[in-house]
Design an enzyme around this catalytic site. Structure first.
Site, PDB file in Angstrom:
ATOM      1  N   GLY A  38       0.826  -1.207   0.000  1.00 54.82           N
ATOM      2  CA  GLY A  38       0.000   0.000   0.000  1.00 54.82           C
ATOM      3  C   GLY A  38       0.865   1.263   0.000  1.00 54.82           C
ATOM      4  O   GLY A  38       1.353   1.666  -1.038  1.00 54.82           O
ATOM      5  N   SER A 110       6.500  -4.556  -2.025  1.00 61.03           N
ATOM      6  CA  SER A 110       6.137  -3.168  -2.257  1.00 61.03           C
ATOM      7  C   SER A 110       6.296  -2.392  -0.946  1.00 61.03           C
ATOM      8  O   SER A 110       7.352  -2.477  -0.316  1.00 61.03           O
ATOM      9  CB  SER A 110       4.712  -3.094  -2.832  1.00 61.03           C
ATOM     10  OG  SER A 110       4.440  -1.808  -3.317  1.00 61.03           O
ATOM     11  N   TRP A 111       5.289  -1.626  -0.505  1.00 62.40           N
ATOM     12  CA  TRP A 111       5.413  -0.950   0.780  1.00 62.40           C
ATOM     13  C   TRP A 111       5.724  -1.950   1.900  1.00 62.40           C
ATOM     14  O   TRP A 111       6.471  -1.646   2.838  1.00 62.40           O
ATOM     15  CB  TRP A 111       4.135  -0.183   1.122  1.00 62.40           C
ATOM     16  CG  TRP A 111       3.996   0.045   2.610  1.00 62.40           C
ATOM     17  CD1 TRP A 111       3.144  -0.576   3.469  1.00 62.40           C
ATOM     18  CD2 TRP A 111       4.795   0.930   3.421  1.00 62.40           C
ATOM     19  NE1 TRP A 111       3.358  -0.138   4.763  1.00 62.40           N
ATOM     20  CE2 TRP A 111       4.353   0.786   4.762  1.00 62.40           C
ATOM     21  CE3 TRP A 111       5.831   1.819   3.146  1.00 62.40           C
ATOM     22  CZ2 TRP A 111       4.905   1.510   5.825  1.00 62.40           C
ATOM     23  CZ3 TRP A 111       6.393   2.543   4.196  1.00 62.40           C
ATOM     24  CH2 TRP A 111       5.933   2.389   5.515  1.00 62.40           C
ATOM     25  N   HIS A 295       5.470  -4.988 -11.282  1.00 62.12           N
ATOM     26  CA  HIS A 295       5.082  -4.769  -9.887  1.00 62.12           C
ATOM     27  C   HIS A 295       3.891  -5.633  -9.495  1.00 62.12           C
ATOM     28  O   HIS A 295       3.750  -6.008  -8.325  1.00 62.12           O
ATOM     29  CB  HIS A 295       4.737  -3.290  -9.672  1.00 62.12           C
ATOM     30  CG  HIS A 295       4.778  -2.860  -8.242  1.00 62.12           C
ATOM     31  ND1 HIS A 295       5.946  -2.692  -7.545  1.00 62.12           N
ATOM     32  CD2 HIS A 295       3.781  -2.566  -7.363  1.00 62.12           C
ATOM     33  CE1 HIS A 295       5.686  -2.320  -6.309  1.00 62.12           C
ATOM     34  NE2 HIS A 295       4.383  -2.238  -6.168  1.00 62.12           N
TER      35      HIS A 295
END
Length: 315
Positions: A38, A110-111, A295
């Site tokens: 996120g 990712s985050w 991604h």
């Protein structure tokens, strides 16, 4: 055994904040924590399926103010002042103690990669291994690339994204902060417009990837989209409250923790150089660049993650 949770609850982390958590797999298995992306996306059932339910005690949680955690960021009355990287690290530690876990494997991307690295560098003695699919460290340079630099590939979409933040009156480096303000605006129409514009940009950046949904952000449920945009812009307008380059500079603190890192060659949103520089300082990590993945991942990426988890299951 299956991937359905056998235990779940709401962890009181103080000041009225409740963090949702669940456990699945084998209660006697190897503990592992899924750290979602996120920021503000929430965990999903798909995360559970990466683990062998006979071998792992997999723990999933929704980070503050998203998913099933309360209060929810889709409500503009929800104050995000208590939602920072330090707060999330503290929540992870509180959850570990609540569940009686001494040490656990960390998995995410990712985050989630940034939060995993921040937690592991703060508490290396609590981490057995790390598996990452999509390496980020949330440097200001990475944020500037994602919300400005990559616009060289999508100039029209970038202009529309900047226009949603206020147009030419907003300096390029201030676009993310402008969206943070709009996503928390008291007028619902303003919030919804900002959310739609942000998600359209995120979708555009991933639009050249061969796998996954063509609208991975815009097609999410309304409340989930608003919470994600509000939390993401909140974090990225503050560079996750991390000194520039801190997680790459701090990579030597991970010595002794095996790391399996996977990054998509086709990932325009977070180019592979961040992963490359991270592993140079982390002697026990191995980076695999996945040729067919961006991604959003790919079947190859998922297979690599499953293989790494299988290899670590009995370690």
């Amino acid at each position: 055994m299956d991937a359905e949770p056998y235990n779940h609850g709401m962890l009181d982390v103080g000041d009225g904040d409740l963090v949702y958590w669940e456990e699945c797999g084998n209660p006697q298995g190897k503990p592992a924590l899924v750290v979602h992306g996120g920021p503000g996306s929430g965990c999903t059932p798909g995360h559970r399926t990466l683990f062998d339910p006979r071998a792992y005690r997999a723990v999933l949680f929704d980070q503050r103010n998203c998913g099933r955690s309360l209060p929810h960021a889709s409500d503009p009355a929800t104050d995000l002042a208590r939602n920072t990287t330090d707060h999330l690290i503290a929540d992870m530690e509180l959850l570990r103690r609540h569940l009686g876990i001494e040490r656990w494997l960390l998995m995410g991307g990712s985050w989630g990669s940034t939060l995993i690295l921040a937690y592991a560098q703060r508490h290396p003695e609590r981490v057995t291994e790390i598996v990452i699919n999509g390496v980020t460290t949330t440097r200001r340079a990475e944020i500037d690339w994602l919300y400005r630099g990559v616009g060289r590939f999508f100039p029209g979409e970038w202009e529309r994204f900047r226009a949603g933040a206020g147009g030419p009156d907003v300096a390029p480096q201030d676009v993310v902060a402008a969206y943070a303000a709009l996503a928390g605006h008291p007028d619902a129409a303003v919030r919804e417009r900002a959310t739609a514009d942000w998600c359209a940009w995120e979708d555009a950046v991933l639009s050249l990837e061969p796998s996954g949904s063509p609208r991975p952000y815009s097609d999410r449920p309304s409340a989930a989209r608003l919470a994600m945009v509000r939390i993401t812009s909140h974090y990225f307008s503050h560079a996750a409250w991390l000194p520039e380059g801190a997680l790459i500079d701090g990579a030597p603190r991970l010595a002794g923790i095996p790391g399996a890192l996977f990054h998509g060659r086709l990932d325009l949103s977070t180019p592979v150089d961040t992963a490359y520089h991270l592993v140079r300082g982390w002697p026990d990590a191995r980076l695999t660049v996945v040729a067919d993945s961006g991604h959003k991942g790919s079947a190859t990426m998922s297979a690599n993650v499953r293989a790494a988890l299988a290899a670590y299951a009995t370690r």
